[in-house]
Design an enzyme around this catalytic site. Sequence first.
Site, PDB file in Angstrom:
ATOM      1  N   ASP A  86     -22.683  63.694 -16.476  1.00 30.89           N
ATOM      2  CA  ASP A  86     -21.798  63.866 -15.328  1.00 30.89           C
ATOM      3  C   ASP A  86     -20.414  64.394 -15.681  1.00 30.89           C
ATOM      4  OD1 ASP A  86     -23.680  62.715 -13.571  1.00 30.89           O
ATOM      5  OD2 ASP A  86     -22.999  60.703 -14.085  1.00 30.89           O
TER       6      ASP A  86
ATOM      7  N   GLU B 154     -28.921  61.308 -17.068  1.00 27.12           N
ATOM      8  CA  GLU B 154     -27.814  61.823 -16.270  1.00 27.12           C
ATOM      9  C   GLU B 154     -26.666  62.231 -17.192  1.00 27.12           C
ATOM     10  OE1 GLU B 154     -24.962  59.981 -12.793  1.00 27.12           O
ATOM     11  OE2 GLU B 154     -27.099  59.473 -12.758  1.00 27.12           O
TER      12      GLU B 154
ATOM     13  N   GLU C 157     -17.204  64.015 -13.157  1.00 28.89           N
ATOM     14  CA  GLU C 157     -16.863  63.363 -11.887  1.00 28.89           C
ATOM     15  C   GLU C 157     -15.353  63.447 -11.663  1.00 28.89           C
ATOM     16  OE1 GLU C 157     -20.280  59.892 -11.714  1.00 28.89           O
ATOM     17  OE2 GLU C 157     -18.524  59.547 -12.977  1.00 28.89           O
TER      18      GLU C 157
END
Length: 237
Positions: free
Chosen positions: A15, A13, A17
């Site tokens: 990210d 993953e 955010e």
Amino acid sequence: MSNGDIFAKNHDEIDFEFLGNIRGKDWRIQTNIYGNGSTSVGREERYNLWFDPADDFHQYSILWTDSQIIFYVDDIVIREFKRTASMGGDFPSKPMSLYATIWDGSDWATNGGKYRVNYKYAPYVAKFSDLILHGCAVDPIEYSSKRCDSTQSLEQLSTSITPSQRSKMDSFRRKHMTYSYCYDQTRYKVPPPECVINPQEAERLKKFDPVTFGGGRRHHGKRHHRSRASRSEASSI
């Protein structure tokens, strides 16, 4: 980016955010990286944005190669994450898909749950424009590339940070970074092996939050209760 739908127990993953904001305060954005299901080691960094991302479109980019990950905001490098031998399989290396979601992170995203989502403002909407992907489309099962960008377009992508970009990144981090897992002494008594400690960053974050980044303890003030007689004397002075 993630491959959790294919690799449920050992997903990768990368990210961006958005952690929301408190009215009148800066918006905050977080970057995070997981590799091979290494969710027990959070590799988060957080920054205050110098603009309101809800007012207009801005450019958020990720350069992911087999040796590094670079995050950009409006072409400014904000984070460089290099692969090290000590990480083992914790560096994201499996094919991933790009997706966007809106989800309730009230338990941790806003001051540890102090400020929660107010659903009277729902529905919440995210808009995207000018999405560009460079790389190869990969069959997630066979790991085979079905279609790739032309060699020329891939060569136009710089995989290194220029001195000018590094100077701007250092300036951004001095002004806007409020958290980095590498300096969090409450979570990691010893920084994860890929961390390269910058003494200036360490000192600045320690001043910003001496408990998280300085290894100190939180002190809870004691309440002193007066007797009724004492309160009466105080009110008559």
